[in-house]
Design a protein around this motif. Structure first.
Motif, mmCIF file in Angstrom:
data_model
loop_
_atom_site.group_PDB
_atom_site.id
_atom_site.type_symbol
_atom_site.label_atom_id
_atom_site.label_comp_id
_atom_site.label_asym_id
_atom_site.label_seq_id
_atom_site.Cartn_x
_atom_site.Cartn_y
_atom_site.Cartn_z
ATOM 1 N N SER A 130 114.344 42.913 -2.956
ATOM 2 C CA SER A 130 113.292 43.751 -2.390
ATOM 3 C C SER A 130 113.533 45.211 -2.792
ATOM 4 O O SER A 130 114.638 45.580 -3.210
ATOM 5 C CB SER A 130 113.269 43.626 -0.867
ATOM 6 O OG SER A 130 114.518 44.026 -0.319
ATOM 7 N N ASP A 131 112.493 46.046 -2.657
ATOM 8 C CA ASP A 131 112.609 47.447 -3.066
ATOM 9 C C ASP A 131 113.735 48.173 -2.338
ATOM 10 O O ASP A 131 114.413 49.032 -2.924
ATOM 11 C CB ASP A 131 111.287 48.182 -2.813
ATOM 12 C CG ASP A 131 110.237 47.831 -3.860
ATOM 13 O OD1 ASP A 131 110.613 47.371 -4.956
ATOM 14 O OD2 ASP A 131 109.039 48.024 -3.585
ATOM 15 N N TYR A 170 116.027 37.305 -3.208
ATOM 16 C CA TYR A 170 115.278 36.087 -3.501
ATOM 17 C C TYR A 170 116.122 35.284 -4.482
ATOM 18 O O TYR A 170 116.494 35.779 -5.551
ATOM 19 C CB TYR A 170 113.916 36.416 -4.111
ATOM 20 C CG TYR A 170 113.005 37.163 -3.172
ATOM 21 C CD1 TYR A 170 112.096 36.485 -2.360
ATOM 22 C CD2 TYR A 170 113.058 38.552 -3.096
ATOM 23 C CE1 TYR A 170 111.253 37.178 -1.503
ATOM 24 C CE2 TYR A 170 112.225 39.249 -2.233
ATOM 25 C CZ TYR A 170 111.327 38.557 -1.439
ATOM 26 O OH TYR A 170 110.509 39.248 -0.580
ATOM 27 N N GLN A 188 115.243 33.106 0.671
ATOM 28 C CA GLN A 188 115.506 34.499 0.966
ATOM 29 C C GLN A 188 116.854 34.595 1.680
ATOM 30 O O GLN A 188 117.183 33.762 2.519
ATOM 31 C CB GLN A 188 114.441 35.102 1.880
ATOM 32 C CG GLN A 188 113.121 35.442 1.207
ATOM 33 C CD GLN A 188 112.151 36.077 2.196
ATOM 34 O OE1 GLN A 188 112.216 35.833 3.391
ATOM 35 N NE2 GLN A 188 111.253 36.907 1.692
ATOM 36 N N GLY A 220 104.938 43.327 -5.639
ATOM 37 C CA GLY A 220 105.875 42.525 -4.859
ATOM 38 C C GLY A 220 105.655 41.031 -4.970
ATOM 39 O O GLY A 220 106.298 40.259 -4.255
ATOM 40 N N PRO A 248 104.075 37.819 -1.540
ATOM 41 C CA PRO A 248 105.292 38.229 -0.833
ATOM 42 C C PRO A 248 105.634 37.344 0.363
ATOM 43 O O PRO A 248 106.797 37.291 0.778
ATOM 44 C CB PRO A 248 104.970 39.662 -0.396
ATOM 45 C CG PRO A 248 104.010 40.157 -1.437
ATOM 46 C CD PRO A 248 103.155 38.963 -1.760
#
Length: 291
Positions: free
Chosen positions: A161-162, A168, A179, A212, A229
């Motif tokens: 993720s950012d 992931y 996740q 995303g 997402p």
């Protein structure tokens, strides 16, 4: 969408495409063919490795990392293709009979490496997976290795993720993408099923776009799945290959999608080719190794 075969090269097991934005170069490997390949413009350079190679990632220091069966090595990019100069960097997984598989760098430039029981014979033939002996390891710029997961079958897909708090990660033996929450100490929380088995093949490598969404290559599925997402299918991208293995966004605007593929018993003409197609959304850039 229209696709193109980028080169005439056909891999036994093409994998791990990496787009290096500063040099506008594409790196990828043929695991079973023991080749590390780099495309700059229309020119392909091939380094013949002494072992199976699963990833080829440029470093901030100017050389590159290659993940071989016996360890992670630095490759001198000025060395000749038939006599590559390799220097051992670290051994992440000392388990006998294992080999490297998926490998990518996180937002901090640390290498994450998934390993598995070797399933490739001396002539490139498939061997059966008989044990879940693989693991996931994080490798820092100083070559320090941190084990993160054990008991893996076929690790595939490594994306973050950012804010770098969510991993992931997939295991093709389970047909599932997971996740993992990343704790502040770097350890991983228990796996959460993000996208389960799907009729269109098994999950292989993936890329994330700027919105995303995750583009997942489907082994034996002849397609990519673009996943929301929240882990639902947004669209199916049909491909002219039987076994797409991974993908990456490249080009000056990061809107060219490169797809690696493997040979298959179906012997489709483009099986093993490196494909490209223009897409309507930009991807997130690849991260070089920080060392």
């Amino acid at each position: 969408m229209t696709w193109n075969a980028v080169t005439g090269h056909r891999a036994l097991l093409g994998e791990a495409p990496f787009w290096d934005a500063p040099t506008q170069a594409l790196y990828w490997v043929d695991i079973a063919g023991q080749q590390a390949l780099r495309l700059i413009g229309a020119n392909v350079q091939i380094w013949q490795m002494p072992e199976h190679v699963s990833a080829f990632i440029p470093c901030e220091s100017g050389d590159a990392l290659v993940t071989l069966s016996s360890g992670v090595y630095r490759l001198d990019l000025d060395s000749p293709g038939l006599e590559p100069r390799l220097t051992l960097f670290c051994v992440a997984d000392p388990q006998p009979g294992n080999r490297a598989n998926e490998a990518r760098c996180d937002p901090l430039g640390r290498l994450w490496l998934g390993t598995m029981q070797n399933n490739i014979g001396e002539q490139g033939e498939d061997l059966p997976i008989e044990r879940r002996s693989g693991g996931l390891f994080r490798i820092d710029r100083d070559a320090r290795v941190t084990p993160l997961l054990r008991g893996l079958g076929i690790p595939n897909t490594l994306l973050w993720s950012d804010d770098a708090t969510m991993l992931y990660f997939g295991d093709s033996l389970d047909g599932t993408l997971f996740q993992h929450f990343i704790h502040t100490d770097g350890n991983l929380d228990a796996a959460y099923v993000w996208f389960g088995p799907h009729a269109r093949g098994g999950p292989d490598g993936s890329a994330m776009d700027a919105e995303g969404f995750i583009w997942n290559a489907r082994w034996d599925g002849s397609c990519l799945l673009r996943l929301t997402p929240s882990g639902h299918v947004d669209r199916v991208i049909e491909l002219p290959v039987s076994r797409p293995t991974s993908c990456v966004f490249g080009g000056e605007d990061l809107k060219t999608l490169y797809i690696t593929s493997a040979a298959s018993p179906l012997n489709h003409p483009l099986d093993g080719a490196l494909l490209s197609m223009r897409v309507d959304v930009a991807g997130k850039p690849c991260i070089r190794f920080a060392g």
